[in-house]
Write a protein that holds these residues in place. Structure first.
Motif: not given
Length: 123
Positions: A23-28, A62-65, A75-79, A101-102
């Motif tokens: 999830a950190f990779g997606l967030w970055l 947009r997608d993560f907190l 990091v947590i996916a907003l979904s 997602s997390f």
């Protein structure tokens, strides 16, 4: 935490992290990208946490907190949060959620990840 940075076919920066930190990779890749101004701001927030000037920090994309405290980063996916109250997730075991997602790690590891990302963007 293992990671690999590269540019995709559209020359956009991408990050791939080891299992449990995906999830950190997606967030970055998707949230922070090449935004060096936001990256600098996040590094300043980490520094404030390390120096005891802040006890916690949150940044919603947009997608993560992104949630930081003096010890940890996550990091947590907003979904994931749509069906749950953020405070309810605090005490739950999040390991059953999809790794995309997390993710969580220590603040020191997160800071190192941000610094490495910054260096990758400046190469």
């Amino acid at each position: 935490m293992d990671y690999r940075f590269f540019y995709n076919e559209r020359q956009l920066p991408c990050a791939r992290l080891s299992m449990d930190h995906e999830a950190f990779g997606l967030w970055l890749t998707d949230e922070l990208g090449a935004d060096t101004e936001q990256l600098t701001s996040l590094l300043q927030a980490v520094s404030s946490l390390e120096q005891g000037q802040k006890s916690e920090f949150q940044w919603q994309g947009r997608d993560f907190l992104l949630r930081l405290n003096r010890d940890d980063a996550e990091v947590i996916a907003l979904s994931m949060l749509q069906d749950h109250n953020l405070d309810e997730l605090e005490g739950e075991d999040l390991q059953f959620y999809d790794a995309e997602s997390f993710a969580a790690c220590g603040l020191d590891d997160f800071k190192e990840l941000l610094i490495e990302w910054q260096e990758f963007l400046h190469d």
